[in-house]
Enzyme design. Structure first.
Site, PDB file in Angstrom:
ATOM      1  N   LYS A 109      50.327  44.322  68.257  1.00  0.00           N
ATOM      2  CA  LYS A 109      50.301  42.918  67.850  1.00  0.00           C
ATOM      3  C   LYS A 109      51.675  42.447  67.393  1.00  0.00           C
ATOM      4  O   LYS A 109      51.800  41.372  66.805  1.00  0.00           O
ATOM      5  CB  LYS A 109      49.287  42.723  66.705  1.00  0.00           C
ATOM      6  CG  LYS A 109      47.861  43.140  67.070  1.00  0.00           C
ATOM      7  CD  LYS A 109      46.958  43.152  65.849  1.00  0.00           C
ATOM      8  CE  LYS A 109      45.718  43.988  66.099  1.00  0.00           C
ATOM      9  NZ  LYS A 109      44.953  44.252  64.870  1.00  0.00           N
TER      10      LYS A 109
ATOM     11  N   PRO B  19      46.069  36.538  65.328  1.00  0.00           N
ATOM     12  CA  PRO B  19      46.141  36.982  66.712  1.00  0.00           C
ATOM     13  C   PRO B  19      46.006  38.480  66.896  1.00  0.00           C
ATOM     14  O   PRO B  19      46.512  39.265  66.107  1.00  0.00           O
ATOM     15  CB  PRO B  19      47.523  36.513  67.180  1.00  0.00           C
ATOM     16  CG  PRO B  19      48.238  36.025  66.016  1.00  0.00           C
ATOM     17  CD  PRO B  19      47.331  35.952  64.866  1.00  0.00           C
ATOM     18  N   GLU B  20      45.284  38.851  67.938  1.00  0.00           N
ATOM     19  CA  GLU B  20      45.199  40.240  68.364  1.00  0.00           C
ATOM     20  C   GLU B  20      46.000  40.360  69.667  1.00  0.00           C
ATOM     21  O   GLU B  20      46.676  39.408  70.051  1.00  0.00           O
ATOM     22  CB  GLU B  20      43.721  40.631  68.563  1.00  0.00           C
ATOM     23  CG  GLU B  20      42.902  40.418  67.298  1.00  0.00           C
ATOM     24  CD  GLU B  20      41.451  40.856  67.405  1.00  0.00           C
ATOM     25  OE1 GLU B  20      41.143  41.688  68.271  1.00  0.00           O
ATOM     26  OE2 GLU B  20      40.627  40.364  66.619  1.00  0.00           O
TER      27      GLU B  20
ATOM     28  N   ARG C  73      49.995  31.322  54.698  1.00  0.00           N
ATOM     29  CA  ARG C  73      49.506  32.350  53.789  1.00  0.00           C
ATOM     30  C   ARG C  73      50.583  33.362  53.413  1.00  0.00           C
ATOM     31  O   ARG C  73      50.394  34.161  52.507  1.00  0.00           O
ATOM     32  CB  ARG C  73      48.339  33.052  54.493  1.00  0.00           C
ATOM     33  CG  ARG C  73      47.328  33.633  53.573  1.00  0.00           C
ATOM     34  CD  ARG C  73      46.104  33.982  54.400  1.00  0.00           C
ATOM     35  NE  ARG C  73      45.342  35.019  53.764  1.00  0.00           N
ATOM     36  CZ  ARG C  73      44.312  35.624  54.342  1.00  0.00           C
ATOM     37  NH1 ARG C  73      43.962  35.300  55.560  1.00  0.00           N
ATOM     38  NH2 ARG C  73      43.659  36.548  53.713  1.00  0.00           N
TER      39      ARG C  73
ATOM     40  N   ARG D 202      35.942  44.901  56.060  1.00  0.00           N
ATOM     41  CA  ARG D 202      35.977  43.883  57.112  1.00  0.00           C
ATOM     42  C   ARG D 202      34.566  43.644  57.607  1.00  0.00           C
ATOM     43  O   ARG D 202      33.712  44.527  57.550  1.00  0.00           O
ATOM     44  CB  ARG D 202      36.837  44.337  58.304  1.00  0.00           C
ATOM     45  CG  ARG D 202      38.144  44.996  57.946  1.00  0.00           C
ATOM     46  CD  ARG D 202      39.195  44.036  57.471  1.00  0.00           C
ATOM     47  NE  ARG D 202      39.505  42.970  58.397  1.00  0.00           N
ATOM     48  CZ  ARG D 202      40.362  43.043  59.400  1.00  0.00           C
ATOM     49  NH1 ARG D 202      40.966  44.179  59.649  1.00  0.00           N
ATOM     50  NH2 ARG D 202      40.616  42.004  60.166  1.00  0.00           N
TER      51      ARG D 202
ATOM     52  N   HIS E 209      54.599  23.131  58.029  1.00  0.00           N
ATOM     53  CA  HIS E 209      55.068  24.247  57.219  1.00  0.00           C
ATOM     54  C   HIS E 209      55.927  25.169  58.082  1.00  0.00           C
ATOM     55  O   HIS E 209      55.505  25.605  59.141  1.00  0.00           O
ATOM     56  CB  HIS E 209      53.876  25.017  56.650  1.00  0.00           C
ATOM     57  CG  HIS E 209      54.288  26.197  55.825  1.00  0.00           C
ATOM     58  ND1 HIS E 209      54.536  26.103  54.481  1.00  0.00           N
ATOM     59  CD2 HIS E 209      54.531  27.489  56.164  1.00  0.00           C
ATOM     60  CE1 HIS E 209      54.901  27.287  54.026  1.00  0.00           C
ATOM     61  NE2 HIS E 209      54.900  28.144  55.017  1.00  0.00           N
TER      62      HIS E 209
END
Length: 279
Positions: free
Chosen positions: A59, A2-3, A119, A269, A101
DNA sequence: CGCACATCCTGTGTGC
DNA sequence: TGCACACAGGATGTGC
């Protein structure tokens, strides 16, 4: 993942769900998520405290408690899930083969808020205040606030020799823009991501300012339609791909001039852009 | 100081 | 199908 728009949408929906409710109990199921803080620190800071409100900085998401705050950062894959009660959590969380999870669970009187990140790059921390959060303290201007003026933007640009893409990703200048919306804003402003920040004209700068504001506003509308539904374990933002013009569209035709969208690496990136109309 | 790069993790998609 | 490898919407610490 998410941004700013995604975190803002989560904050808006979460506020309605948890504001004015007390945290009865905290379960840290995967202690890696509180590192470098100890699970006990987070647990003790949250238990028996009331959630006054939910706030966002860049964020970062914060549960603002009657004393102290809980910081959540989703990084790439973190998100939130809601369970009906503690039994629902125990029945479904981390049960193989297809349980949900869960890393950290906050038991409220009305249900359980769970932070999850397969992750394990996301983090949950406790601080005395938002300003005491080390990451949040370094953040720059919020591009959705009225502090994001042309003058402030011009000053930031003039002070950076970096490529525009890296400039936009730097959270200490403008806070909340990530890989997707930086690519999108540069496309809308017709600017080459490789251009040096201090090289653009005032006309360029005005287009980029407008593009940043409109791209983020459009994305937030998309993120709220429909609004996040934490009760659905599979919920995630849908329909965002449809509003994107270049991100993850390598080889596809540019919507302005039909030339193929290119991908290139900047600072490790991926950057997506049209080299014919972005100058 | 500014900047490039490696690192932290795990899951998924791609090509052989 | 199995396997190796690239890649993922982020931030931080390191060394130059």
């Amino acid at each position: 993942m998410p941004e700013l728009p995604e975190v803002e949408a989560i904050a808006i929906s979460l506020r309605l769900l948890v504001a004015r409710h007390k945290i009865r109990c905290v379960h840290v199921l995967h202690p890696i998520v509180t590192q470098p803080q100890s699970p006990d620190h987070v647990t003790r800071s949250a238990e028996n405290h009331k959630i006054q409100s939910v706030a966002r900085r860049g964020k970062y998401l914060f549960l603002v408690l009657d004393r102290g705050v809980i910081e959540m950062h989703f990084r790439f894959d973190g998100h939130l899930i809601w369970f009906k009660n503690a039994k629902d959590l125990l029945d479904r969380a981390n049960r193989k083969p297809d349980g949900v999870h869960v890393d950290v669970a906050f038991e409220l009187d009305k249900g359980v808020l769970a932070f999850t990140d397969n992750r394990h790059l996301g983090r949950v921390h406790a601080w005395e205040s938002i300003d005491a959060c080390l990451g949040a303290a370094k953040l720059g201007i919020d591009p959705t606030s009225n502090e994001f003026t042309q003058a402030a933007f011009a000053e930031l640009l003039a002070g950076s020799r970096r490529p525009l893409k890296a400039f936009l990703l730097d959270q200490s200048g403008i806070a909340g823009i990530g890989n997707i919306y930086s690519c999108e804003a540069l496309w809308h402003a017709r600017l080459d991501p490789r251009r040096r920040a201090d090289s653009i004209t005032s006309a360029d700068r005005r287009r980029l300012h407008k593009a940043i504001v409109s791209v983020l506003r459009r994305a937030l509308e998309c993120c709220l339609q429909p609004a996040p539904d934490f009760r659905d374990p599979d919920w995630w933002f849908r329909g965002i791909d449809d509003i994107l013009r270049v991100y993850n569209r390598e080889g596809q035709a540019c919507r302005r001039d039909g030339h193929p969208i290119r991908r290139l690496a900047q600072g490790g990136r991926s950057t997506y852009f049209c080299e014919y109309c972005q100058k």
